[in-house]
Design a protein around this motif. Structure first.
Motif, mmCIF file in Angstrom:
data_model
loop_
_atom_site.group_PDB
_atom_site.id
_atom_site.type_symbol
_atom_site.label_atom_id
_atom_site.label_comp_id
_atom_site.label_asym_id
_atom_site.label_seq_id
_atom_site.Cartn_x
_atom_site.Cartn_y
_atom_site.Cartn_z
ATOM 1 N N VAL A 458 2.572 2.759 10.886
ATOM 2 C CA VAL A 458 2.645 3.877 11.822
ATOM 3 C C VAL A 458 2.505 3.342 13.244
ATOM 4 C CG1 VAL A 458 0.155 4.290 11.552
ATOM 5 C CG2 VAL A 458 1.625 6.102 12.477
ATOM 6 N N ASN A 459 3.276 3.910 14.163
ATOM 7 C CA ASN A 459 3.185 3.613 15.595
ATOM 8 C C ASN A 459 2.929 4.923 16.335
ATOM 9 O OD1 ASN A 459 4.828 1.539 14.268
ATOM 10 N ND2 ASN A 459 5.084 0.674 16.300
ATOM 11 N N TYR A 460 1.967 4.886 17.252
ATOM 12 C CA TYR A 460 1.644 6.089 18.021
ATOM 13 C C TYR A 460 1.472 5.709 19.484
ATOM 14 C CZ TYR A 460 -0.737 10.298 19.644
ATOM 15 O OH TYR A 460 -1.081 11.437 20.330
ATOM 16 N N ALA A 461 2.165 6.402 20.373
ATOM 17 C CA ALA A 461 2.108 6.121 21.804
ATOM 18 C C ALA A 461 1.658 7.363 22.555
ATOM 19 C CB ALA A 461 3.485 5.673 22.314
ATOM 20 N N VAL A 462 0.732 7.167 23.476
ATOM 21 C CA VAL A 462 0.272 8.244 24.330
ATOM 22 C C VAL A 462 -0.149 7.642 25.668
ATOM 23 C CG1 VAL A 462 -2.037 8.098 23.295
ATOM 24 C CG2 VAL A 462 -1.389 10.134 24.608
ATOM 25 N N GLY A 463 0.442 8.103 26.740
ATOM 26 C CA GLY A 463 0.133 7.568 28.057
ATOM 27 C C GLY A 463 0.476 6.091 28.133
ATOM 28 N N HIS A 464 -0.506 5.283 28.551
ATOM 29 C CA HIS A 464 -0.324 3.831 28.623
ATOM 30 C C HIS A 464 -0.652 3.140 27.308
ATOM 31 C CE1 HIS A 464 0.363 3.936 32.940
ATOM 32 N NE2 HIS A 464 -0.766 4.619 33.114
ATOM 33 N N TRP A 465 -1.032 3.894 26.306
ATOM 34 C CA TRP A 465 -1.486 3.321 25.047
ATOM 35 C C TRP A 465 -0.374 3.290 23.996
ATOM 36 C CZ3 TRP A 465 -6.386 1.336 24.578
ATOM 37 C CH2 TRP A 465 -7.307 1.714 25.552
ATOM 38 N N VAL A 466 -0.374 2.233 23.189
ATOM 39 C CA VAL A 466 0.415 2.158 21.966
ATOM 40 C C VAL A 466 -0.521 1.661 20.868
ATOM 41 C CG1 VAL A 466 2.340 1.102 20.740
ATOM 42 C CG2 VAL A 466 2.596 1.697 23.144
ATOM 43 N N LEU A 467 -0.664 2.457 19.812
ATOM 44 C CA LEU A 467 -1.533 2.121 18.688
ATOM 45 C C LEU A 467 -0.669 1.899 17.450
ATOM 46 C CD1 LEU A 467 -4.255 4.862 19.285
ATOM 47 C CD2 LEU A 467 -4.185 2.547 20.217
ATOM 48 N N LYS A 468 -0.978 0.844 16.697
ATOM 49 C CA LYS A 468 -0.168 0.507 15.531
ATOM 50 C C LYS A 468 -1.069 0.166 14.350
ATOM 51 C CE LYS A 468 2.243 -2.952 17.227
ATOM 52 N NZ LYS A 468 3.359 -3.924 17.354
ATOM 53 N N ALA A 469 -0.557 0.446 13.151
ATOM 54 C CA ALA A 469 -1.234 0.038 11.918
ATOM 55 C C ALA A 469 -0.180 -0.242 10.860
ATOM 56 C CB ALA A 469 -2.199 1.120 11.439
ATOM 57 N N ASN A 470 -0.402 -1.297 10.087
ATOM 58 C CA ASN A 470 0.539 -1.651 9.024
ATOM 59 C C ASN A 470 -0.229 -2.217 7.837
ATOM 60 O OD1 ASN A 470 3.680 -2.180 8.569
ATOM 61 N ND2 ASN A 470 2.556 -3.888 7.658
ATOM 62 N N ALA A 471 0.064 -1.712 6.663
ATOM 63 C CA ALA A 471 -0.532 -2.213 5.428
ATOM 64 C C ALA A 471 0.588 -2.659 4.501
ATOM 65 C CB ALA A 471 -1.369 -1.132 4.751
ATOM 66 N N GLY A 472 0.353 -3.732 3.776
ATOM 67 C CA GLY A 472 1.412 -4.210 2.905
ATOM 68 C C GLY A 472 0.937 -5.213 1.881
ATOM 69 N N LYS A 473 1.792 -5.433 0.898
ATOM 70 C CA LYS A 473 1.571 -6.446 -0.128
ATOM 71 C C LYS A 473 2.719 -7.448 -0.063
ATOM 72 C CE LYS A 473 1.703 -7.314 -5.082
ATOM 73 N NZ LYS A 473 2.095 -6.773 -6.405
ATOM 74 N N SER A 474 2.381 -8.748 -0.124
ATOM 75 C CA SER A 474 3.383 -9.807 -0.163
ATOM 76 C C SER A 474 3.097 -10.714 -1.349
ATOM 77 C CB SER A 474 3.374 -10.611 1.137
ATOM 78 O OG SER A 474 3.880 -9.860 2.213
ATOM 79 N N PHE A 475 4.026 -11.596 -1.637
ATOM 80 C CA PHE A 475 3.842 -12.526 -2.740
ATOM 81 C C PHE A 475 4.493 -13.858 -2.397
ATOM 82 C CE2 PHE A 475 8.199 -11.721 -3.399
ATOM 83 C CZ PHE A 475 8.700 -12.669 -4.276
ATOM 84 N N ARG A 476 4.144 -14.871 -3.167
ATOM 85 C CA ARG A 476 4.752 -16.190 -3.008
ATOM 86 C C ARG A 476 4.840 -16.865 -4.372
ATOM 87 N NH1 ARG A 476 3.418 -21.551 -2.231
ATOM 88 N NH2 ARG A 476 1.183 -21.124 -2.462
ATOM 89 N N VAL A 477 6.027 -17.310 -4.724
ATOM 90 C CA VAL A 477 6.234 -18.023 -5.979
ATOM 91 C C VAL A 477 5.672 -19.437 -5.833
ATOM 92 C CG1 VAL A 477 7.994 -18.987 -7.497
ATOM 93 C CG2 VAL A 477 8.261 -16.668 -6.591
ATOM 94 N N PRO A 478 4.908 -19.948 -6.822
ATOM 95 C CA PRO A 478 4.431 -21.334 -6.740
ATOM 96 C C PRO A 478 5.602 -22.300 -6.597
ATOM 97 C CG PRO A 478 3.372 -20.173 -8.553
ATOM 98 C CD PRO A 478 4.466 -19.278 -8.057
ATOM 99 N N ILE A 479 5.494 -23.224 -5.666
ATOM 100 C CA ILE A 479 6.569 -24.183 -5.446
ATOM 101 C C ILE A 479 6.447 -25.320 -6.458
ATOM 102 C CG2 ILE A 479 6.756 -23.591 -3.016
ATOM 103 C CD1 ILE A 479 5.221 -26.136 -2.373
#
Length: 704
Positions: A458-479
């Protein structure tokens, strides 16, 4: 201590997301950083992750040897130095196969698991860059668990003929180099040609001697023997750019050759007849060379409410390590000097659709696939032959609620298959029953991996402010190295052994962003928390194999959290100031090293600088920067703590307008006071080698 560090960072604020965005009506350039009101807000609202845009001017003004050393001024980005000519990138302490380097939308694939070579990319061919911090597996799949470094070399010329010629050098390793770029456009068709030549000598350190295990090694003229090298890069691009249709084909080749510090690689100086002090510019055994050939095609079509992009690439990475033949363990003295050879071919393809079904929705969906084929050679062994194949599909929707609020969410499904071939020694090894066998170092392995990942923000802007939040899952295959390694790694002084039962690495991360900007002062704070249920790393043991300590790959639950902060202040039309810093904490929550941090964990750091800009026969600036790095006492035995340090750095630049062209001069001085210090993330620290001393870089170029 941790509380005081965090308090300092909160006062400083940061992330560097404003490193050069396109100028606006009210734009102030500061240390290569652009503060630009509405443009800055638009960029902050583009994505919910922490991201930094880096312009061509920033790359020019902050030239510092390698591409990653140039980008190291961005909070959260570090360069793991490899000698004096190359470095490897890390984002928030994660590097190697935990971050993706993308060139024009194609994932760069070399032998990035290795500790002793950098990116096989011509840094002077890069027109601009973007750093995305935090998990980015939604678009790139495996390996983007720590972030993405996007490099763009796809500038389309607008004139029939344009280009640049640049000469540059560095004092510490007596580097000399030249790069030339030419381009032109006619009736929609365009071309670009580039070439870079670099040559450098053994580099200097501020000490007369070092200690390697129980040996005291004296250095001649404070230089590390046999660390000289060279680089040769070239590229050609042809394409067509129309109103709706764009296509181009690019071929590039990057070659580098560099010596290994002779006193460390098997103590060659003690055992060899080679006169390593004969010349500081020659490259003797042991050394490595790598050649990376890349053929890349990009095609896009822009319609009403639809954009289609297709990428196709082939990469050939050929790397060899050569050394004087020596016997170790039960291996007899081999014939020839080829210790290791790796030849990797990679095919990559991607197709993406970007839809705008309404004024508020932006839907992106796509599929990408990759096939890797790697073959080894030489009398030394560390990783087996392997093939990997992967395919993934994703969909992401961005919904603009109103001018202030923007939401996004996405999902991705991946499948990967890894096949590892068996390998037996070419010499006999005795067993407990007195029989001799050709020892198997790697067994045949076939593994399949499937993963479902997601992201929401989510991104939220008000006046001079910009507030952001991001949640996620990632993965990596063993090399394959993590699954099947079994051999000596001379360059980091250990014996490494893989683990065929490793599970895919997963990561859950929450990123927050707080940005405030009024065109005079810009403040940003980016805290994050990262949890790994099964982090893969090399665990040191009490065993020794062939005279070196045994490290084996294992998995543990790991918690990581940190913060990046930055503040810039445009004092007046001449003066500007900047302060930035970062802090990272990591702890293992399970396993043999429960309660410890992770190896080579990044210590906290703060940079404070001021810049004076003025007109004197053209645009001119002078800047001074102090970098403070904290001590790192949170270690994983047998690591040793590293003391904190500080350095003073100077930068200056000048731009002079000429008839139809401009002259650019950039000067950068690192470690101005020639202080002796150690980088906790450098493996040379393990043998008491400090970081390079005073290093002055100068670049002079003409653009036309």
């Amino acid at each position: 201590m941790t509380t005081s560090i965090l308090a300092t960072m909160l006062m400083v604020c940061v992330s560097g997301s404003h490193s050069n965005v396109a100028p606006d009506d009210t734009t102030v350039v500061l240390q290569g950083v652009t503060v630009s009101g509405q443009r800055q807000r638009d960029f902050q609202m583009r994505m919910s992750q922490s991201a930094v845009q880096v312009s061509h001017d920033y790359l020019q003004q902050h030239f510092s040897g390698s591409l990653m050393q140039t980008l190291e001024g961005i909070p959260g980005v570090k360069a793991m130095a490899i000698g004096s000519g190359q470095s490897k990138p890390t984002i928030r302490g994660l590097g190697y196969n935990r971050m993706v380097v993308s060139e024009d939308g194609i994932k760069h694939e070399g032998q990035q698991w290795g500790d002793d070579h950098g990116l096989e990319i011509d840094q002077f061919a890069v027109d601009r860059a973007e750093v995305v911090k935090g998990p980015s597996a939604l678009l790139y799949g495996s390996d983007a668990i720590g972030g993405v470094l996007n490099l763009y070399t796809n500038h389309v010329p607008t004139e029939p003929l344009s280009g640049s010629v640049q000469l540059f050098g560095r004092s510490n390793n007596e580097q000399l180099g030249m790069t030339v770029k030419l381009g032109g456009r006619h009736a929609g068709w365009f071309y670009r040609i580039g070439a870079t030549l670099i040559d450098y000598a053994d580099y200097r350190v501020p000490t007369d001697s070092i200690q390697y295990y129980s040996y005291w090694i004296r250095l001649k003229n404070r230089r590390l023997r046999n660390t000289a090298g060279c680089e040769r890069d070239g590229s050609v691009t042809v394409g067509y750019a129309g109103y709706r249709f764009h296509t181009d084909l690019r071929i590039s080749d990057s070659y580098s050759k560099s010596g290994f510090f002779a006193n460390a690689h098997g103590l060659e100086v003690r055992l060899s007849d080679i006169d390593y002090d004969h010349s500081r510019r020659d490259v003797d055994l042991p050394y490595q060379w790598v050649n990376h050939l890349k053929l890349l095609s990009h095609t896009s079509y822009q319609g009403d409410g639809l954009r289609v992009e297709a990428n196709l690439a082939w990469q050939n990475n050929h790397r060899e390590e050569l050394s004087e033949p020596v016997s170790h363990g039960y291996m007899p003295r081999p014939d020839g000097t080829l210790e290791r050879r790796f030849v990797k071919n990679t095919l990559t393809a991607s197709l993406a659709l970007h839809l705008t079904p309404g004024e508020r929705h932006e839907l992106s969906t796509g599929v990408n696939g990759e096939y890797q084929h790697n073959r080894r050679g030489g009398w030394g062994f560390i990783i087996p032959d392997f093939e990997t194949a992967s395919v993934g599909a994703y969909a992401m929707d961005s919904y603009t609620v109103n001018d202030r609020l923007k939401l996004n969410a996405g999902i991705r499904l991946d499948y990967a298959h890894t096949h590892i071939s068996s390998y037996h020694d070419w010499f006999l090894t005795p067993t407990v029953n007195a029989d001799s066998v050709y020892k198997e170092r790697s067994a045949t392995i076939g593994r399949d991996f499937t993963s479902l990942t997601w992201s929401a923000g989510v991104n939220y802007a008000v006046g001079h402010w910009v507030l952001k939040a991001n949640a996620g899952k990632s993965f990596r295959v063993p090399i394959p190295k993590e699954l099947g390694a079994d051999g000596v790694n001379y360059h980091i002084f250990r014996y490494e052994r893989g683990n065929a039962s490793l599970d895919p690495e997963e990561s859950y991360q929450l990123d927050l962003g707080i940005h405030w900007d009024n065109d005079v002062v810009c403040l940003q704070l980016d805290p994050y928390v990262n949890y790994f249920p099964n982090y893969i790393y090399l665990n040191p043991t009490a065993q020794y194999v062939e005279g070196l300590q045994l490290y084996h790959y294992t998995q543990a639950r790991v918690l990581r959290y940190g913060v990046e902060a930055q503040a810039t202040w445009v004092i007046d039309r001449h003066w500007g100031a900047e302060m930035k810093g970062e802090y990272l904490y990591a702890e293992q929550l399970s396993g043999d090293k429960k309660g410890y941090t992770l190896p080579f964990s990044t210590p906290w750091s703060v940079d404070a600088g001021a810049k004076y800009s003025f007109q004197w026969h053209g645009n001119t600036f002078v800047g001074l920067d102090a970098r403070i790095v904290g001590a790192q006492h949170h270690i994983v035995p047998p690591e040793k703590p590293t003391d904190g340090h500080w350095t003073l750095n100077l930068s200056a630049g000048k731009q002079i307008a000429l008839r139809g062209s401009k002259l650019n001069i950039a000067l950068h001085a690192d470690n101005l006071l020639n202080r002796r210090y150690y980088d906790h993330t450098s493996y040379y620290r393990l043998i008491d080698v400090p970081e390079p001393g005073r290093n002055i870089s100068l670049m002079v170029g003409v653009e036309f």
